[in-house]
Design a protein around this motif. Structure first.
Motif, short mmCIF file in Angstrom:
data_model
loop_
_atom_site.label_atom_id
_atom_site.label_comp_id
_atom_site.label_asym_id
_atom_site.label_seq_id
_atom_site.Cartn_x
_atom_site.Cartn_y
_atom_site.Cartn_z
N ALA B 21 0.83 -1.21 0.00
CA ALA B 21 0.00 0.00 0.00
C ALA B 21 0.86 1.25 0.00
CB ALA B 21 -0.92 0.00 1.22
N ALA B 22 1.97 1.20 0.73
CA ALA B 22 2.82 2.38 0.86
C ALA B 22 3.63 2.67 -0.40
CB ALA B 22 3.76 2.22 2.05
N HIS B 23 3.77 1.68 -1.27
CA HIS B 23 4.65 1.85 -2.43
C HIS B 23 3.95 1.49 -3.74
CE1 HIS B 23 7.91 2.68 0.33
NE2 HIS B 23 7.57 1.61 1.02
N THR B 24 2.69 1.80 -3.84
CA THR B 24 1.95 1.48 -5.06
C THR B 24 2.53 2.15 -6.29
OG1 THR B 24 0.44 3.23 -4.41
CG2 THR B 24 -0.37 0.97 -4.17
N ASP B 25 3.24 3.24 -6.09
CA ASP B 25 3.81 3.93 -7.27
C ASP B 25 4.87 3.09 -7.97
OD1 ASP B 25 5.21 4.26 -4.86
OD2 ASP B 25 6.30 6.02 -5.63
N ILE B 26 5.55 2.23 -7.23
CA ILE B 26 6.64 1.48 -7.87
C ILE B 26 6.44 -0.02 -7.95
CG2 ILE B 26 8.49 3.17 -7.53
CD1 ILE B 26 9.37 1.60 -5.06
N LEU B 27 5.53 -0.56 -7.14
CA LEU B 27 5.46 -2.03 -7.14
C LEU B 27 4.06 -2.59 -6.93
CD1 LEU B 27 5.34 -2.67 -3.86
CD2 LEU B 27 7.78 -2.20 -4.04
N LEU B 28 3.96 -3.88 -7.14
CA LEU B 28 2.71 -4.62 -7.02
C LEU B 28 2.96 -5.89 -6.23
CD1 LEU B 28 1.57 -4.67 -10.76
CD2 LEU B 28 0.37 -3.52 -8.89
N LEU B 29 1.95 -6.30 -5.50
CA LEU B 29 2.04 -7.57 -4.77
C LEU B 29 1.40 -8.65 -5.66
CD1 LEU B 29 2.93 -8.59 -1.98
CD2 LEU B 29 0.70 -7.93 -1.10
N GLY B 30 2.12 -9.76 -5.88
CA GLY B 30 1.60 -10.84 -6.71
C GLY B 30 0.46 -11.59 -6.03
N ALA B 31 -0.25 -12.38 -6.80
CA ALA B 31 -1.38 -13.15 -6.25
C ALA B 31 -0.90 -14.05 -5.12
CB ALA B 31 -2.01 -14.00 -7.36
N GLY B 32 -1.68 -14.17 -4.08
CA GLY B 32 -1.31 -14.99 -2.94
C GLY B 32 -0.10 -14.47 -2.21
N ARG B 33 0.24 -13.21 -2.47
CA ARG B 33 1.42 -12.57 -1.85
C ARG B 33 2.69 -13.39 -2.08
NH1 ARG B 33 -2.26 -12.56 2.34
NH2 ARG B 33 -3.27 -10.59 2.87
N LYS B 34 2.74 -14.07 -3.23
CA LYS B 34 3.91 -14.93 -3.47
C LYS B 34 5.15 -14.14 -3.86
CE LYS B 34 1.65 -19.30 -4.28
NZ LYS B 34 1.39 -20.42 -5.18
N PHE B 35 4.94 -12.94 -4.39
CA PHE B 35 6.10 -12.13 -4.76
C PHE B 35 5.69 -10.67 -4.81
CE2 PHE B 35 3.95 -13.63 -8.56
CZ PHE B 35 3.80 -12.48 -9.33
N VAL B 36 6.72 -9.82 -4.78
CA VAL B 36 6.55 -8.38 -4.99
C VAL B 36 7.24 -8.09 -6.30
CG1 VAL B 36 7.31 -6.12 -4.17
CG2 VAL B 36 6.45 -7.82 -2.53
#
Ligand SMILES: Nc1ncnc2c1ncn2[C@@H]1O[C@H](COP(=O)(O)OP(=O)(O)O)[C@@H](O)[C@H]1O
Ligand SMILES: Nc1ncnc2c1ncn2[C@@H]1O[C@H](COP(=O)(O)OP(=O)(O)O)[C@@H](O)[C@H]1O
Ligand SMILES: [Mg+2]
Ligand SMILES: [Mg+2]
Ligand SMILES: [Mg+2]
Ligand SMILES: [Mg+2]
Lengths: 204, 329, 329, 204
Positions: B21-36
């Motif tokens: 949430a804090a870094h939506t400008d640069i990254l995404l959380l993958g499905a199931g939080r398996k990766f950033v």
């Protein structure tokens, strides 16, 4: 020594319960010479196994073992995930649907070789191989259920005075001496649970 | 155990959600939080993926972004991630130029990344970092741990990847940076794995653990508490002995906090470490100071020294825009 | 007391030397270590000077540089700096456009900065920050403390000063940002002033100090340890009650660690705090997460909420290049 | 009541020693309701004063007091630096070189007013004014050395049940009750030391 659906279900439940109930003990052992997650890891893995228990039991024994192995690989992580997972996967690959005792001896031998290859390790390095290898020898030598279970327990205990040269405990050097290897303890728990179930259900 | 958490078994998940949430400008959380993963990928660039047990924040997810990683796979606390995580991360960020794994040298990490590479069905190479001189290395043992030096490898290889360097050259570069980089750490207070609920080790009021690992693994030896200067002598001494840099070498000095040690102490360690390097005719021209590769709430610090050449300097100075490291962008 | 130090009475000096060595590219240490200043000054720009007791690193010296402060005066640990420090800092960085002091609302700081202003012999204005809602304010008392919100004031006023804004307008801006900003914190473990050698307060294993100040001053009340969600409810609740932002307001959320709390917990707090803000129809569009305004080795965190308008956003986003905050430069 | 060089030197040394020897106690008091630096602050200030002792004693009494005040302002920091420093500076400004007792009464009154202005505070708020104000009243009322010293000690003790509304202790609200104010304690120590010396040397 074939297993029907009920027996398969009992076996998987017994395996899972054996490590889940001892998770705290396994974590304590890993806190002493590792990073304190072994109980948590095994518990997470076997909880995931339990979650698919009916579907697992529907499968043939070899397919079921492969599926358990894959679940462990994908859920446990750490060193134990790939190793224990590989053991189950390879065991499943090597076993026929209705194995004789000789098939079990051969298949466990192959599974242990796969663990050695995956871990680039041998018995004598204070790892779960120090349980798997001697227990498999008793199995191969025709030992009965009681002898197998006893060897599992004793083999785990024999890791206490060993010097670790593999796994996280190896970072400790001499200070690894005097503590039981957590992976050996979980392996002995799994073997103990398997033996009890197989003795009743499959006349091991 | 005193931590800002809700459920000891959901720490990683809730923390990742806050991070994403804090870094939506640069990254995404993958499905199931398996990766950033990076929000925007650069076509034709080799994809860099790292990962490892959680509890070392900001490593590795904090280094996802321009000039460093394309994806990071967070395992459970102090537990290597599982192969599915790396496989799905590779699927998400490989733009066709291949995937380079950056893996810290622990058996668990190696095995899980290796299984991922075997199953991924795409071109994968790996750099394995092993900068921790606290562990006596031998061909018969697991070998040295990968610790804080890993972020230097990620930064320099990341910068080179942005320039379009092909995968084989990136792997050689990563291996070379790793070879030029050494670390060692000390713990003053232990860390507590949330789900374990009790400290991983105990230290008396007047003790410290010299050569500790980033999982709170016991280190070389337990010794009486000593001054920052004496600690720096031992850490830098062990590093220089092993690294054997030429007199007059230029180096990067990373003084890294383990999670519960504040900046006032880390900068004091910079002062101590630099004085020792100066005395050895080693010139420190790059500094990084902060809690960059942590061990949950462990108190203590590590020192990392990385020998620089012109290429290394320009890779270090190149723009980077991640959650935890940012400059020039 | 377990700290990476040499002499408990020389912690500040040795830490400042390490800090100055690590950041020679952007700053200089003044004579007698009385202040830290920007290496390069911008002629005709109002000079921004802050300072306060040490032990809050990276506040304030970590915010000296492009887009923030021109100088910072570090007092002894938890002790306001003395007037000579501000006088000499002003002498060093005033380029003729006047000096603006940014002062946290503590009597010691106010008195020392006021004496400095009286003695400085140049144009001086002051912004006083008092964002801590833990303290009940009244005209008869000292009033609220300035805490983590101070860095938001420094960032926004700093960005405005770079554009050439005159001193009176900068003062109004600083006052306005301060009015739109509120904070509150919680301590899980106490801090130890090095020269005192023992913790400033004690907390039982199941206790925390709600509303703690950044000197480890006892706060609103001592309460049983609670979950991150419950803590966030109380902190954000107290902030929103006092700040009373309009529904639909945009805010900056700063989750600040007090020194011994790692990022994994701080991001978890971000998750908890943001959920509460979402529930109150407040949109969080800017985040800052880390140990930015600390209390030595205290464990715990504070939450700061600052209401944003278009100007505030552009000032926040403007380039900054300091030891502790850097983007766009 | 004039002081010769030896008396001035004794006075300054007595003042300095009184707080330096009690630094730990002052810090403990400040840990309870403040930030734990009061003893360190006063010690640092008076060590700086001691460091220039011969030069200070060379000055006239008023000049010496002003110089002590300036040293404290520039060395102590915190709230106590400006306040205690201002007290000494203003005392020096207001005293003639050879003061009569009435001069001392008037000058301490002015110095206290300056402290109030600097601190924007009054007696009754659990600060060092709760020692300075009543002690000055005894001085003005003609109290002897013993009475002044006793009042200093008692006044500091009377801050214990008070509610702080100024200084760092005010952040505590009700929880400030039950602890002695550290600044009051250091003020009482300084007064006690001054009285003993002045009684012998200047026939207070
Ligand atoms: N290379 C290896 N070969 C065989 N077993 C190993 C190896 N490395 C570790 N182990 C086993 O794994 C156990 C630790 O598992 P676990 O704690 O779950 O993983 P990690 O060490 O990654 O935290 C050890 O106790 C040991 O028995
Ligand atoms: N506004 C004030 N007026 C008078 N005395 C004050 C005021 N504020 C603080 N003090 C005194 O200063 C003492 C604290 O001094 P010190 O601990 O050195 O500074 P700080 O509070 O800045 O840490 C208090 O105990 C109190 O007696
Ligand atoms: Mg482990
Ligand atoms: Mg692990
Ligand atoms: Mg103070
Ligand atoms: Mg104080």
């Amino acid at each position: 020594m074939s297993l029907n659906r009920t027996a398969r279900e009992k076996l998987v439940r017994a395996l899972a319960v054996s490590v889940i109930e001892h998770a705290d003990e396994l974590t304590s052992l890993d806190q002493a010479i590792g990073d304190g997650d072994h109980g948590l890891n095994m518990k997470r893995g076997f909880e995931a196994v339990l979650a698919t228990l009916p579907a697992l039991a529907d499968k043939s024994t070899p397919e079921m073992l492969k599926a358990i192995g894959m679940t462990l690989v994908m859920k446990v992580g750490g060193a134990s995930g790939p190793l224990v997972g590989t053991f189950f996967m390879e065991l499943g690959k090597a076993l026929p649907e209705e194995p004789a005792r000789a098939d079990l001896v051969a298949a466990t031998g192959k599974a242990i070789d796969a663990v050695k290859a995956r871990g680039r390790s041998e018995a004598g390095q204070k790892t779960l191989l120090d349980v798997l290898v001697p227990v498999q020898a008793i199995l191969a030598a025709g030992g009965d259920a009681a002898a197998i279970a006893a060897e599992a327990t004793e083999a785990a205990e024999r890791t206490t005075p060993m010097l670790a040269t593999r796994g996280r405990a190896s970072f400790l050097g001499e200070r690894s001496i005097g503590h039981m290897d957590p992976g050996s303890r979980s392996a002995s728990l799994l073997i103990g649970a398997a033996v009890v179930t197989l003795e009743f259900e499959a006349d091991l | 155990m005193k931590k800002l958490i809700n459920d000891a078994n959901a720490v990683l998940e809730e923390s990742l959600d806050g991070f994403a949430a804090a870094h939506t400008d640069i990254l995404l959380l993958g499905a199931g939080r398996k990766f950033v993963r990076r929000r925007t990928l650069k076509q034709g660039k080799v994809a860099l993926i790292s990962g490892g047990g959680s509890g070392h924040e900001p490593l590795h997810a904090g280094y996802v972004g321009l000039g460093m990683l394309d994806a990071a796979c967070p395992g459970q606390v102090f537990t290597s991630p599982t192969p599915d995580q790396m496989i799905e991360a590779a699927e998400a960020v490989d733009t066709g130029a291949g995937v380079l794994f950056i893996v810290k040298n622990y058996e668990g990490d190696l095995m899980n990344f290796t299984m991922a590479a075997e199953m991924a069905g795409r071109e994968v190479a790996s750099v394995v970092t092993n900068d921790d001189v606290a562990v006596e290395s031998s061909t018969y043992t697991t070998g040295r741990r990968g610790v804080a030096g890993t972020l230097i490898v990620e930064k320099m290889v990341g910068a080179a990847a942005e320039t379009g360097m092909p995968i084989a050259a990136l792997k050689s570069l990563g291996d070379e940076v790793n070879r030029r980089t050494r670390s060692m750490g000390v713990a003053l207070l232990p860390c507590t794995v949330p789900a374990a609920g009790r400290p991983n080790f105990t230290l008396a009021d007047n003790e410290m653990e010299m050569g500790v690992g980033i999982h709170g693994e016991p280190g070389r030896r337990r010794v009486p508490l000593a001054s920052a200067d004496a600690i720096a002598e031992e850490l830098v001494g062990a590093i220089l002995k092993d690294l054997a840099p030429k007199q007059g070498s230029e180096v990067l000095l990373l003084v890294n906090g383990f999670g519960a040690t504040p900046m006032i102490e880390l900068y004091l360690m910079v002062n101590s470490a630099k004085r020792i390097l100066d005395g050895a005719a080693i010139t420190t021209t790059r500094f990084l100071t902060g809690s960059y590769v942590t061990a949950l709430d462990m108190a203590g610090a590590s020192v990392t020294v990385s020998v620089l050449d012109a290429q290394a300097k320009s890779l270090w100075d190149a723009p980077v825009h991640t959650a935890a490291l940012r400059w020039g962008a």
